[in-house]
Write an enzyme that holds these catalytic residues in place. Sequence first.
Site, PDB file in Angstrom:
ATOM      1  N   GLU A  83      -5.535 122.338 -94.536  1.00 53.19           N
ATOM      2  CA  GLU A  83      -5.848 122.117 -93.248  1.00 53.19           C
ATOM      3  C   GLU A  83      -5.635 120.261 -93.122  1.00 53.19           C
ATOM      4  O   GLU A  83      -6.705 119.784 -92.435  1.00 53.19           O
ATOM      5  CB  GLU A  83      -7.278 122.465 -92.803  1.00 53.19           C
ATOM      6  CG  GLU A  83      -7.206 124.120 -92.889  1.00 53.19           C
ATOM      7  CD  GLU A  83      -8.548 124.563 -92.235  1.00 53.19           C
ATOM      8  OE1 GLU A  83      -9.349 123.719 -91.823  1.00 53.19           O
ATOM      9  OE2 GLU A  83      -8.792 125.871 -92.294  1.00 53.19           O
TER      10      GLU A  83
ATOM     11  N   GLN B 198     -11.619 118.558 -94.374  1.00 54.43           N
ATOM     12  CA  GLN B 198     -10.593 117.795 -94.248  1.00 54.43           C
ATOM     13  C   GLN B 198     -10.877 116.373 -94.230  1.00 54.43           C
ATOM     14  O   GLN B 198     -12.136 115.775 -93.929  1.00 54.43           O
ATOM     15  CB  GLN B 198      -9.835 118.036 -92.787  1.00 54.43           C
ATOM     16  CG  GLN B 198      -9.810 119.558 -92.720  1.00 54.43           C
ATOM     17  CD  GLN B 198     -10.872 120.194 -92.081  1.00 54.43           C
ATOM     18  OE1 GLN B 198     -11.873 119.823 -92.248  1.00 54.43           O
ATOM     19  NE2 GLN B 198     -10.205 121.174 -91.130  1.00 54.43           N
TER      20      GLN B 198
ATOM     21  N   GLU C 125     -14.600 121.988 -79.521  1.00 50.77           N
ATOM     22  CA  GLU C 125     -14.494 122.575 -80.897  1.00 50.77           C
ATOM     23  C   GLU C 125     -15.684 122.389 -81.604  1.00 50.77           C
ATOM     24  O   GLU C 125     -16.406 121.593 -81.250  1.00 50.77           O
ATOM     25  CB  GLU C 125     -13.104 121.825 -81.486  1.00 50.77           C
ATOM     26  CG  GLU C 125     -11.787 122.329 -81.220  1.00 50.77           C
ATOM     27  CD  GLU C 125     -11.420 123.403 -82.272  1.00 50.77           C
ATOM     28  OE1 GLU C 125     -12.190 123.962 -83.037  1.00 50.77           O
ATOM     29  OE2 GLU C 125     -10.293 123.981 -81.881  1.00 50.77           O
ATOM     30  N   SER C 126     -15.824 123.348 -82.592  1.00 46.91           N
ATOM     31  CA  SER C 126     -17.179 123.046 -83.283  1.00 46.91           C
ATOM     32  C   SER C 126     -16.599 122.484 -84.617  1.00 46.91           C
ATOM     33  O   SER C 126     -15.614 123.081 -85.158  1.00 46.91           O
ATOM     34  CB  SER C 126     -17.968 124.189 -83.413  1.00 46.91           C
ATOM     35  OG  SER C 126     -17.087 125.220 -84.125  1.00 46.91           O
ATOM     36  N   HIS C 127     -17.426 121.577 -85.389  1.00 51.43           N
ATOM     37  CA  HIS C 127     -17.083 121.273 -86.664  1.00 51.43           C
ATOM     38  C   HIS C 127     -18.638 121.145 -87.209  1.00 51.43           C
ATOM     39  O   HIS C 127     -18.790 120.271 -87.821  1.00 51.43           O
ATOM     40  CB  HIS C 127     -16.276 119.956 -86.857  1.00 51.43           C
ATOM     41  CG  HIS C 127     -14.946 120.084 -87.550  1.00 51.43           C
ATOM     42  ND1 HIS C 127     -14.605 119.045 -88.234  1.00 51.43           N
ATOM     43  CD2 HIS C 127     -14.059 121.198 -87.645  1.00 51.43           C
ATOM     44  CE1 HIS C 127     -13.399 119.760 -88.835  1.00 51.43           C
ATOM     45  NE2 HIS C 127     -13.003 120.740 -88.458  1.00 51.43           N
ATOM     46  N   ASN C 128     -19.135 122.173 -87.635  1.00 45.80           N
ATOM     47  CA  ASN C 128     -20.447 122.416 -87.904  1.00 45.80           C
ATOM     48  C   ASN C 128     -20.637 122.347 -89.448  1.00 45.80           C
ATOM     49  O   ASN C 128     -21.422 121.467 -89.882  1.00 45.80           O
ATOM     50  CB  ASN C 128     -21.244 123.537 -87.211  1.00 45.80           C
ATOM     51  CG  ASN C 128     -20.901 123.710 -85.818  1.00 45.80           C
ATOM     52  OD1 ASN C 128     -21.120 122.914 -85.186  1.00 45.80           O
ATOM     53  ND2 ASN C 128     -21.094 124.877 -85.183  1.00 45.80           N
ATOM     54  N   HIS C 129     -20.177 123.284 -90.203  1.00 45.43           N
ATOM     55  CA  HIS C 129     -20.125 123.141 -91.443  1.00 45.43           C
ATOM     56  C   HIS C 129     -19.668 122.003 -92.256  1.00 45.43           C
ATOM     57  O   HIS C 129     -20.173 121.629 -93.033  1.00 45.43           O
ATOM     58  CB  HIS C 129     -19.615 124.456 -92.130  1.00 45.43           C
ATOM     59  CG  HIS C 129     -20.301 125.862 -91.994  1.00 45.43           C
ATOM     60  ND1 HIS C 129     -21.121 125.978 -91.047  1.00 45.43           N
ATOM     61  CD2 HIS C 129     -20.429 127.079 -92.581  1.00 45.43           C
ATOM     62  CE1 HIS C 129     -21.635 127.063 -91.240  1.00 45.43           C
ATOM     63  NE2 HIS C 129     -21.114 127.754 -91.945  1.00 45.43           N
TER      64      HIS C 129
ATOM     65  N   ASP D 267     -17.031 126.544 -73.003  1.00 43.75           N
ATOM     66  CA  ASP D 267     -18.083 126.872 -73.887  1.00 43.75           C
ATOM     67  C   ASP D 267     -17.762 126.758 -75.239  1.00 43.75           C
ATOM     68  O   ASP D 267     -16.822 127.101 -75.808  1.00 43.75           O
ATOM     69  CB  ASP D 267     -18.808 128.035 -73.372  1.00 43.75           C
ATOM     70  CG  ASP D 267     -18.138 129.287 -73.541  1.00 43.75           C
ATOM     71  OD1 ASP D 267     -17.525 129.235 -74.837  1.00 43.75           O
ATOM     72  OD2 ASP D 267     -18.043 130.149 -72.867  1.00 43.75           O
TER      73      ASP D 267
ATOM     74  N   HIS E 102     -14.148 132.439 -87.876  1.00 40.89           N
ATOM     75  CA  HIS E 102     -13.709 131.485 -87.359  1.00 40.89           C
ATOM     76  C   HIS E 102     -12.552 131.739 -86.385  1.00 40.89           C
ATOM     77  O   HIS E 102     -12.286 131.063 -85.269  1.00 40.89           O
ATOM     78  CB  HIS E 102     -13.629 130.327 -88.403  1.00 40.89           C
ATOM     79  CG  HIS E 102     -13.278 129.067 -87.849  1.00 40.89           C
ATOM     80  ND1 HIS E 102     -14.393 128.573 -87.201  1.00 40.89           N
ATOM     81  CD2 HIS E 102     -12.105 128.369 -87.646  1.00 40.89           C
ATOM     82  CE1 HIS E 102     -13.796 127.193 -86.864  1.00 40.89           C
ATOM     83  NE2 HIS E 102     -12.481 127.200 -86.932  1.00 40.89           N
TER      84      HIS E 102
ATOM     85  N   ARG F 168      -5.517 116.796 -80.815  1.00 40.66           N
ATOM     86  CA  ARG F 168      -4.479 117.581 -81.075  1.00 40.66           C
ATOM     87  C   ARG F 168      -4.319 118.813 -80.233  1.00 40.66           C
ATOM     88  O   ARG F 168      -3.185 119.273 -79.685  1.00 40.66           O
ATOM     89  CB  ARG F 168      -4.164 117.806 -82.508  1.00 40.66           C
ATOM     90  CG  ARG F 168      -3.952 116.529 -83.246  1.00 40.66           C
ATOM     91  CD  ARG F 168      -3.414 116.766 -84.654  1.00 40.66           C
ATOM     92  NE  ARG F 168      -4.561 117.689 -85.222  1.00 40.66           N
ATOM     93  CZ  ARG F 168      -5.301 117.381 -86.226  1.00 40.66           C
ATOM     94  NH1 ARG F 168      -5.942 116.090 -85.875  1.00 40.66           N
ATOM     95  NH2 ARG F 168      -6.268 118.201 -86.642  1.00 40.66           N
TER      96      ARG F 168
END
Length: 709
Positions: free
Chosen positions: A305, A233, A85-89, A480, A34, A108
């Site tokens: 985090e 988070q 950004e990805s916040h997949n999981h 991307d 990551h 941010r």
Amino acid sequence: MSLPDSDRELVTAELGRDPTQTEAALFENLWSEHCAYRSSRPLLSAFSSDGEQVVVGPGDDAAVVRLPDNDGDADEETYITMGIESHNHPSYVDPYDGAATGVGGIVRDTLSMGAYPIALADSLYFGGFDREHTRYLLDGVVEGISDYGNAIGVPTVAGSVEFHDDYEGNPLVNVACVGLLDEERLVTAEAQQPGNKLVLVGNATGRDGLGGASFASEDLAEDAETEDRPAVQVGDPYSEKLLIEANEDLIDGDLVQSARDLGAAGLGGASSELVAKGGLGARIELERVHQREPNMNPLEIVLAESQERMCYEVRPEDVDGVAAIAEKYDLGCSVIGEVTDGNYVCTFEGETVVDVPAEFLADGAPMNDLDTVEPEQPQRDRPDIDLAPAFEAVVSAPNTASKRWVYRQYDHEVGARTALRPGDDAAVMAIREAGTGLAISSGAVPAWTDCAPYDGARAVALENATNLAAKGATPLAAVDCLNGGNPEKPDVYGRFTAIVDGLADMCRDLSVPVVGGNVSLYNDSVAGPIPPTPTLAMVGAKAGYDAPEAALDGAGILLLVGEGSDALGGSELLAQVGGSDQFPTLPANASDVVSTLAEVADDDATLAVHDVSNGGLAVTLAEMVTEDIGADVAVDDLVTLFEETPGRAVVETTDPDAVEAAFEDVAPVRTLGEATPDGTLSLSVGGDNLAVEAAEIASLRDVLEAELD
């Protein structure tokens, strides 16, 4: 996860000793896929990120791009920031907080460059819409984005929603943000000078999100929704709003030398990367970090985090000024250490718990050398289809249906810059400082890249560029978000490699620099790997803010501009009725097609423009008709009606000759028919005829709202 033996050996050799527990955890997270892009970084050199408009390219929290000045009165250059950004999981484990904190993180990133966030775009990918779990995830993700974005006052103006069975165990939540600044306000994430203080501003640090970076670097297990919840988070948008305004004051007061937001790997990630980029070190006293939970140990303080936190490099004489602004906005503020010439050092109550070279920690992860298997090309196996049932199936499919249920929950007008709202090909923002309209498009079509990863990714880039051109904007730059499955599987890595190359090649052909991005791998679950998904967020610029809408005006002739293809691969038609086919052939002169379409869209004789993509010409026309205005259209065959070659658009114009002249030697133009005053879409396809009223089309396209309201 834990630090692999091979990595531990490298760390031990570098340090000349075994790492402490806190050091091992830091390396585990900062050397994870990551953070370190161990499997993808060797591929990313395929992208071109250069251009005279590029001020800051890849490698910072966000890219910075110079806007053309269409005002002529601007005293300073106007810049925008772009990030994704990805916040997949996290969004699978906790859809509400996972999606909300994805928004907070990318905002941010924007702040850390000295910019004010002005627009969000979210691209969302879920399993089959007919599944209850998919609808649960969709509802939670949209609510999380909505609540967070609306509360911080940043409009969500663009994006996409796609459904595909292979996202069932691992949805994707990709969020892009655009910020606004001028040349005097630019800040970077590169530490400037030893002796400067490191100041932590924002929420107090808790234990939420521990190990989030390593969690994002492994496949989702069957029990992830319960077992991995501590790695997600929890966001507080009201603190984020205060942080946005405080950041504005800090930048206005010239109090910030460099900045980094606290995202993946928390304080350890932000502070070590900040000083490493400047070739410097740091000394941090962890007990000085303001905390909201008792008895936190150094590992927890370094890696938590917790959201809504920023790390600033500040001149010693400016520390009191920073503290005063933090107090004004009721934000926590801690002077946690300083920039040094030495190692990256963290102490806790007098004991040294981290003492490592910053550059080794931030950039020393070895790259993976992985095997690949070339993707196979699909064969042609077309089913027999009839016009009426095919039209109904495609127009009512969740992928092509109206996404109004999603975007109506977002505040897309806050900030008074949104000139063209969601629901069209692209949003348009009014950048009055430069007299420029900024068009924004974001998304990918997983059916395309599942069918043909390389050409499907090329099509994704062309589709986004066409969206901008349909509103009269010329593509300017892109970021991307490259999503893939477990790269250790050669077939998965081969398909991921193909989407990287395809996206890079088409962006280069379009002269669109890819100025930043994000990679998310290990998007595998018990359901298998996701389709390779190259989300692209692209912006374009135009003089002024007016743009033709997609809805028909009613007074013009309808033209189809662009070259089609005798191929149905990746189409919604085949997804609905079965079969397979090769992917459409894309135009060799894509850049010329896009620039010509932008010129035509801006012509006074042009009344409406809508690009052809998901669902083909059938869906494009269905989306253009209104209760009052219909269309009478004739095409040769069903393939022409349903194939999805991007780089095409339907243009309603009062001067068809001018459109044909503009596209001469660029792309074919054919007359489809004309707008009508009856609110009915009348189709003649070969020898078959179909007439559908706008009200019936609206009912067909209302799938999401009907199921979710």
